[in-house]
Design a protein around this motif. Structure first.
Motif, PDB file in Angstrom:
ATOM      1  N   VAL A 105       0.869  -1.180   0.000  1.00 60.27           N
ATOM      2  CA  VAL A 105       0.000   0.000   0.000  1.00 60.27           C
ATOM      3  C   VAL A 105       0.906   1.230   0.000  1.00 60.27           C
ATOM      4  O   VAL A 105       1.636   1.492   0.961  1.00 60.27           O
ATOM      5  CB  VAL A 105      -0.952  -0.023   1.225  1.00 60.27           C
ATOM      6  CG1 VAL A 105      -2.032  -1.072   1.036  1.00 60.27           C
ATOM      7  CG2 VAL A 105      -0.212  -0.296   2.518  1.00 60.27           C
ATOM      8  N   TRP A 106       0.877   1.961  -1.072  1.00 63.21           N
ATOM      9  CA  TRP A 106       1.788   3.103  -1.213  1.00 63.21           C
ATOM     10  C   TRP A 106       1.103   4.420  -0.885  1.00 63.21           C
ATOM     11  O   TRP A 106       1.652   5.238  -0.152  1.00 63.21           O
ATOM     12  CB  TRP A 106       2.352   3.116  -2.629  1.00 63.21           C
ATOM     13  CG  TRP A 106       3.388   4.168  -2.868  1.00 63.21           C
ATOM     14  CD1 TRP A 106       3.257   5.302  -3.598  1.00 63.21           C
ATOM     15  CD2 TRP A 106       4.700   4.206  -2.312  1.00 63.21           C
ATOM     16  NE1 TRP A 106       4.410   6.037  -3.578  1.00 63.21           N
ATOM     17  CE2 TRP A 106       5.329   5.374  -2.791  1.00 63.21           C
ATOM     18  CE3 TRP A 106       5.417   3.359  -1.475  1.00 63.21           C
ATOM     19  CZ2 TRP A 106       6.622   5.730  -2.451  1.00 63.21           C
ATOM     20  CZ3 TRP A 106       6.723   3.699  -1.133  1.00 63.21           C
ATOM     21  CH2 TRP A 106       7.312   4.876  -1.620  1.00 63.21           C
ATOM     22  N   GLN A 129       2.700   2.782   6.810  1.00 63.43           N
ATOM     23  CA  GLN A 129       3.142   1.400   6.720  1.00 63.43           C
ATOM     24  C   GLN A 129       2.904   0.929   5.292  1.00 63.43           C
ATOM     25  O   GLN A 129       1.786   1.008   4.787  1.00 63.43           O
ATOM     26  CB  GLN A 129       2.375   0.531   7.714  1.00 63.43           C
ATOM     27  CG  GLN A 129       2.838  -0.913   7.728  1.00 63.43           C
ATOM     28  CD  GLN A 129       2.048  -1.757   8.710  1.00 63.43           C
ATOM     29  OE1 GLN A 129       1.135  -1.236   9.372  1.00 63.43           O
ATOM     30  NE2 GLN A 129       2.388  -3.034   8.828  1.00 63.43           N
ATOM     31  N   SER A 130       3.950   0.404   4.653  1.00 61.14           N
ATOM     32  CA  SER A 130       3.850   0.126   3.220  1.00 61.14           C
ATOM     33  C   SER A 130       3.401  -1.286   2.911  1.00 61.14           C
ATOM     34  O   SER A 130       2.765  -1.506   1.871  1.00 61.14           O
ATOM     35  CB  SER A 130       5.208   0.393   2.552  1.00 61.14           C
ATOM     36  OG  SER A 130       5.587   1.740   2.724  1.00 61.14           O
ATOM     37  N   ASP A 142       5.898  -1.592 -12.358  1.00 61.37           N
ATOM     38  CA  ASP A 142       6.593  -2.701 -11.717  1.00 61.37           C
ATOM     39  C   ASP A 142       6.729  -2.504 -10.218  1.00 61.37           C
ATOM     40  O   ASP A 142       6.811  -3.470  -9.447  1.00 61.37           O
ATOM     41  CB  ASP A 142       7.979  -2.870 -12.343  1.00 61.37           C
ATOM     42  CG  ASP A 142       8.762  -1.561 -12.343  1.00 61.37           C
ATOM     43  OD1 ASP A 142       8.226  -0.575 -12.893  1.00 61.37           O
ATOM     44  OD2 ASP A 142       9.877  -1.520 -11.821  1.00 61.37           O
ATOM     45  N   PHE A 143       6.750  -1.251  -9.759  1.00 65.81           N
ATOM     46  CA  PHE A 143       6.817  -0.994  -8.320  1.00 65.81           C
ATOM     47  C   PHE A 143       5.417  -0.984  -7.706  1.00 65.81           C
ATOM     48  O   PHE A 143       5.160  -1.652  -6.708  1.00 65.81           O
ATOM     49  CB  PHE A 143       7.535   0.318  -8.058  1.00 65.81           C
ATOM     50  CG  PHE A 143       7.519   0.721  -6.610  1.00 65.81           C
ATOM     51  CD1 PHE A 143       8.319   0.049  -5.697  1.00 65.81           C
ATOM     52  CD2 PHE A 143       6.708   1.739  -6.161  1.00 65.81           C
ATOM     53  CE1 PHE A 143       8.300   0.402  -4.347  1.00 65.81           C
ATOM     54  CE2 PHE A 143       6.689   2.087  -4.830  1.00 65.81           C
ATOM     55  CZ  PHE A 143       7.489   1.429  -3.930  1.00 65.81           C
ATOM     56  N   CYS A 144       4.529  -0.247  -8.287  1.00 63.47           N
ATOM     57  CA  CYS A 144       3.151  -0.213  -7.798  1.00 63.47           C
ATOM     58  C   CYS A 144       2.230   0.128  -8.954  1.00 63.47           C
ATOM     59  O   CYS A 144       2.628   0.809  -9.900  1.00 63.47           O
ATOM     60  CB  CYS A 144       2.976   0.777  -6.648  1.00 63.47           C
ATOM     61  SG  CYS A 144       3.316   2.486  -7.094  1.00 63.47           S
ATOM     62  N   GLN A 145       0.988  -0.362  -8.829  1.00 59.85           N
ATOM     63  CA  GLN A 145      -0.006  -0.128  -9.859  1.00 59.85           C
ATOM     64  C   GLN A 145      -0.991   0.942  -9.402  1.00 59.85           C
ATOM     65  O   GLN A 145      -1.062   1.281  -8.217  1.00 59.85           O
ATOM     66  CB  GLN A 145      -0.753  -1.420 -10.179  1.00 59.85           C
ATOM     67  CG  GLN A 145       0.101  -2.466 -10.854  1.00 59.85           C
ATOM     68  CD  GLN A 145      -0.706  -3.696 -11.218  1.00 59.85           C
ATOM     69  OE1 GLN A 145      -1.877  -3.827 -10.859  1.00 59.85           O
ATOM     70  NE2 GLN A 145      -0.089  -4.619 -11.944  1.00 59.85           N
ATOM     71  N   GLU A 184      -7.527   7.631  -6.849  1.00 60.28           N
ATOM     72  CA  GLU A 184      -6.675   6.512  -7.235  1.00 60.28           C
ATOM     73  C   GLU A 184      -5.999   5.930  -5.994  1.00 60.28           C
ATOM     74  O   GLU A 184      -5.718   6.653  -5.021  1.00 60.28           O
ATOM     75  CB  GLU A 184      -5.596   6.970  -8.239  1.00 60.28           C
ATOM     76  CG  GLU A 184      -6.144   7.447  -9.562  1.00 60.28           C
ATOM     77  CD  GLU A 184      -5.049   7.995 -10.459  1.00 60.28           C
ATOM     78  OE1 GLU A 184      -3.923   8.179  -9.943  1.00 60.28           O
ATOM     79  OE2 GLU A 184      -5.303   8.247 -11.645  1.00 60.28           O
ATOM     80  N   PHE A 185      -5.742   4.640  -6.091  1.00 63.99           N
ATOM     81  CA  PHE A 185      -4.985   3.937  -5.057  1.00 63.99           C
ATOM     82  C   PHE A 185      -3.709   3.408  -5.687  1.00 63.99           C
ATOM     83  O   PHE A 185      -3.735   2.755  -6.742  1.00 63.99           O
ATOM     84  CB  PHE A 185      -5.806   2.797  -4.460  1.00 63.99           C
ATOM     85  CG  PHE A 185      -4.980   1.800  -3.710  1.00 63.99           C
ATOM     86  CD1 PHE A 185      -4.345   2.143  -2.520  1.00 63.99           C
ATOM     87  CD2 PHE A 185      -4.812   0.506  -4.189  1.00 63.99           C
ATOM     88  CE1 PHE A 185      -3.559   1.231  -1.828  1.00 63.99           C
ATOM     89  CE2 PHE A 185      -4.029  -0.418  -3.507  1.00 63.99           C
ATOM     90  CZ  PHE A 185      -3.394  -0.048  -2.325  1.00 63.99           C
ATOM     91  N   LYS A 186      -2.581   3.676  -5.026  1.00 62.92           N
ATOM     92  CA  LYS A 186      -1.284   3.202  -5.489  1.00 62.92           C
ATOM     93  C   LYS A 186      -0.863   2.032  -4.613  1.00 62.92           C
ATOM     94  O   LYS A 186      -0.670   2.182  -3.385  1.00 62.92           O
ATOM     95  CB  LYS A 186      -0.236   4.311  -5.384  1.00 62.92           C
ATOM     96  CG  LYS A 186      -0.437   5.462  -6.349  1.00 62.92           C
ATOM     97  CD  LYS A 186       0.108   5.144  -7.720  1.00 62.92           C
ATOM     98  CE  LYS A 186       0.047   6.373  -8.619  1.00 62.92           C
ATOM     99  NZ  LYS A 186       0.630   6.121  -9.941  1.00 62.92           N
ATOM    100  N   GLY A 187      -0.731   0.870  -5.268  1.00 53.76           N
ATOM    101  CA  GLY A 187      -0.328  -0.307  -4.518  1.00 53.76           C
ATOM    102  C   GLY A 187      -0.084  -1.489  -5.429  1.00 53.76           C
ATOM    103  O   GLY A 187      -0.149  -1.382  -6.666  1.00 53.76           O
TER     104      GLY A 187
END
Length: 819
Positions: A10-11, A49-50, A189-192, A210-213
């Motif tokens: 979870v970014w 927390q990632s 490749d790191f997060c979608q 948007e959600f980055k994860g």
């Protein structure tokens, strides 16, 4: 059924409006997991927390995997929680991995290609003996290259620069977005990025955020004492680095196939950039009357990522009175490019140059990038050895000689350490120096292609220091040149007309113009009554053109109509067209032949007319170098004189129809002002001075020398008859003379009149002798005449005075007839 573990990265949350303290809720069947709320969303929208772990029992087959629901809940005053968006992930098949499988292979680095000396030797032999004839000339003279040269080398739009070091400065042109290139995994490749909707998403549902994860699903052993599987998210960027201040350079090169917006089927396009609250662009700098405009513009702006991550490029059509029409737009996620492990923030150049037109533009050298890449992959840092120019990386030793078997010939290259590091980086599958082609879409016509724009983006984190100088992509400006073409003479031109004497002839004149500049067509005077195809002119053509040397094209800007506001720019090759014509008074002129010369690649002229042939115009490069006719560029040679062949198309084949002797000279605008020359034979008639050839007026030809013209007219057609009549006339005259003189000759031979003329002379001689004898014997005669004694010849004087006296002495006087 094993308990699969869902490892969740979870970014952060993006583009949520009117939220204060959001948090993410992950639901799968009966299990749920919630993150810590983001306390200061306006300044840092990332989670504290990632990595999260969610363990539950579910089928191991990806086809039977349960869906995943993501919900964003906003914590408001008085403990109130409101769902502001959600996203459904129906299929987790792409996120399954099995680190316990026997055939599981962790990601490895691509193998390093080894050089092939045999192919290189064959390539050198091919280039030496089987290449174009202009290679030596191109290598002798240095060429001006710039960024546009790299673009044309990559696209193949132009064959010009045959630059010997072009392989050191390559450029990759993608026909799609960089995110659509399969090798780069969408730069996710790191997060979608998962779009959030207020309700169950539909085709027209608005996006609220948007959600980055990212997710990874793999089986977990039930025995707690069993070895734990390796974690999939081992390394990620430091959380303290975000939000991050960055300098962004956006290079907008050109647009392709834009949708027409004006009544003339074209558009007047300009670019607007939007990033956060920043907007760049100027509507006054529009490109008029073009569906494929060339911008060549660089925009530089600062931003804070991820607070300002969405770069929006919009294209508008300029209108004078009505509001400007929006053509289309495209959006680039700068955060994905900055976080991607493929190095998408700044593409790798092919060579490391410290100066020159292809200078290294990144903030850090290749050795730093290689060390950073090894850290992201969990590998030890590379160890460089300056003694043998090698590096120990990922358990292998690489030498610079493996990548550079021979010393490089390119100029401005950096030290060997950086070149070796750059060669290794190119083997890691990173994003190279590139141009991406992005599709434009419009809100009024969703899903319909409105055109494409070619561009690229460089992102420079300010913590790494100042970046290099920006790349100069400004459109090239043409230079003004003057072409002077002197038509001296022609030879062996086809004869089309028929004269009054029924013989072939031509009234030759020549037209000339530059391709694309037909309005500036020029014509020589007429060489009348050419019976052998030869003509003399001594005539000068002068053409002015705006030439773009780097692209080998001429540029013309002109208004299509009188009421047009802006000129339209056109490009065409610098080609000289010479046509030979036969002048006719009552009928259309006859076309005799054409000569087309590409001023950048033209055949060397023949020094004599006998050496001029159609083979000079052959451009077939399949023949070896020593069999090809030598070619050159007039812009390098500046001036040339000689013979060129004219051709005409008959039955699908070109044949020789004449030869033209010309002098071609190219001058810059400054040189043309220093050495002025007029057209034709007008003033200033200099450089060189052209004198009118000796032409005879055809109307006065008969009066000036009628006998010569009659002989010339009748001799060619009736020469055999004239010779036969002359021979017969001479023979007849001889026969007539013989017949006329034969009777007299026979009469003289038979009658012999000379005997009658000789007899009286003999009688007269005997009489004279008798008189002399009687005078000597008679003394009485002597005494009758007193005085001196006359001489003997005095007595004969009366007899010798005339023919009448001696006839009277011989013949007695006859008595006169009686009345």
């Amino acid at each position: 059924m094993l308990p699969p573990v869902r490892q969740i990265l979870v970014w952060g949350l993006r583009n949520l409006k009117q939220v204060r303290c959001p948090q993410l809720l992950v639901e799968c069947w009966e299990e749920a997991l919630m993150t810590e709320p983001i306390k200061d969303y306006q300044t840092n929208p990332n989670f504290g927390q990632s990595v999260l772990f969610l363990t539950l029992f579910m089928p191991t087959e990806a086809a039977y995997a349960l869906p995943l629901v993501l919900k964003v809940v906003d914590n408001r005053d008085f403990g109130q929680q409101t769902m502001v968006g959600q996203a459904n992930i129906d299929s987790l098949q792409h996120y399954f991995c099995d680190p316990w499988a026997s055939d599981y292979v962790p990601p490895r680095l691509p193998s390093t290609p080894s050089p092939r000396p045999r192919q290189q030797l064959l390539g050198n032999l091919f280039e030496k003996f089987w290449f174009t004839s202009s290679k030596a000339e191109d290598e002798d003279e240095p060429q001006e290259v710039d960024w546009w040269s790299k673009l044309f080398w990559a696209t193949g739009d132009n064959s010009f620069p045959k630059y010997q070091d072009r392989d050191y400065h390559s450029l990759k042109v993608y026909d799609c977005e960089l995110e659509a290139v399969p090798a780069f995994q969408g730069l996710q490749d790191f997060c979608q990025t998962f779009r959030l909707y207020q309700e169950q998403p539909k085709s027209d549902s608005p996006v609220v955020g948007e959600f980055k994860g990212l997710f990874r699903v793999y089986p977990f052993p039930e025995n707690p004492e069993a070895p734990q599987p390796p974690r999939q998210f081992q390394l990620w960027p430091q959380k303290d680095d975000f939000p991050q201040q960055c300098l962004v350079r956006v290079y907008v090169v050109r647009a392709i196939n834009l949708q027409p917006q004006d009544y003339n089927g074209l558009c007047d396009c300009y670019v607007i950039l939007k990033l956060g609250q920043t907007e760049l662009g100027n509507r006054d700098k529009y490109r008029p009357n073009s569906l494929d405009p060339i911008f060549g513009t660089m925009f530089e702006l600062s931003c804070t990522i991820p607070l300002e991550k969405d770069l929006k490029i919009e294209l508008y059509d300029f209108d004078l009175f009505s509001p400007d029409d929006k053509i289309g737009s495209t959006v680039i996620d700068l955060e994905n490019r900055l976080l991607s492990g493929y190095g998408a923030r700044c593409g790798l150049s092919q060579s490391y140059c410290k100066s020159g037109p292809f200078r290294w533009r990144d903030q850090v050298p290749p050795s730093f990038l290689l060390e950073h890449h090894a850290k992201r992959k969990g590998l030890p840092p590379p160890l460089f050895s300056p003694e043998d120019d090698s590096v120990f990386y990922n358990g292998r030793k690489f030498k610079l000689q493996h990548f550079e078997p021979q010393p490089p010939s390119a100029r401005y290259l950096g030290p060997k350490r950086e070149r070796l590091a750059l060669h290794l980086l190119h083997t890691q599958g990173l994003v190279p120096e590139h141009i991406e082609t992005r599709t434009l879409y419009s809100d009024s016509q969703p899903g319909i292609d409105q055109g494409k724009v070619q561009m690229w983006v460089d992102i420079f984190p300010k913590k790494l220091g100042p970046p290099g100088p920006p790349v100069n992509i400004r459109p090239r400006k043409p230079k003004r040149y003057e072409l002077r073409c002197i038509i001296w003479k022609t030879a062996q031109v086809d004869l089309k007309s028929v004269s009054l004497s029924n013989e072939k002839m031509s009234d030759i004149y020549i037209k000339g113009w530059l391709f694309g500049l037909e309005k500036d067509r020029q014509t020589t005077d007429i060489h009348y009554h050419s019976l052998t195809g030869e003509g003399s002119f001594n005539w000068r053509f002068t053409f002015t053109m705006d030439y773009l040397a780097a692209e080998q094209v001429c540029v013309l800007s002109q208004k299509d109509y009188i009421w047009s506001m802006d000129p339209t720019e056109m490009k065409f090759p610098p080609k000289l067209i010479i046509q030979v014509w036969d002048n006719d008074i009552f009928s259309p002129d006859d076309f005799l032949g054409v000569l087309e010369l590409d001023l950048c690649d033209m055949p060397l002229p023949a020094q004599h007319a006998k050496l001029c042939s159609v083979r000079m115009m052959d451009t077939d490069s399949m023949w070896p170098h020593f069999l090809q006719h030598q070619r050159f560029s007039l812009f390098k040679k500046k001036a040339v004189t000689g013979w060129w062949p004219c051709q005409v198309l008959e039955n699908g084949k070109w044949r020789l129809s004449g030869k033209v002797k010309m002098t071609l000279e190219i001058l810059s605008e400054k040189e043309a002002l220093i050495r002025p020359a007029g057209r034709g034979q007008s003033e200033p008639n200099q450089y060189p001075t052209l004198h009118p050839p000796l032409h005879t007026n055809p109307m006065l030809t008969w009066f000036q020398s009628p006998f010569r013209n009659l002989c010339h007219v009748f001799w060619k057609r009736y020469r055999f008859k004239i010779i036969a009549v002359s021979i017969i006339s001479i023979i007849g005259l001889m026969l007539f003379s013989f017949m006329y003189s034969t009777p007299s000759y026979l009469a003289m031979s038979w009658v012999k009149p000379e005997l009658r003329l000789n007899a009286p002379i003999k009688i007269f001689t005997s009489v004279i002798n008798s008189l002399n004898t009687s005078n000597g014997s008679s003394p009485t005669l002597a005494t009758r005449h007193p005085g001196p004694e006359p001489a003997a010849h005095d007595d004969l004087k009366p007899l010798l005075q005339g023919p009448k006296n001696h006839l009277q002495d011989i013949f007695p006087e006859l008595p006169a007839p009686e009345g």
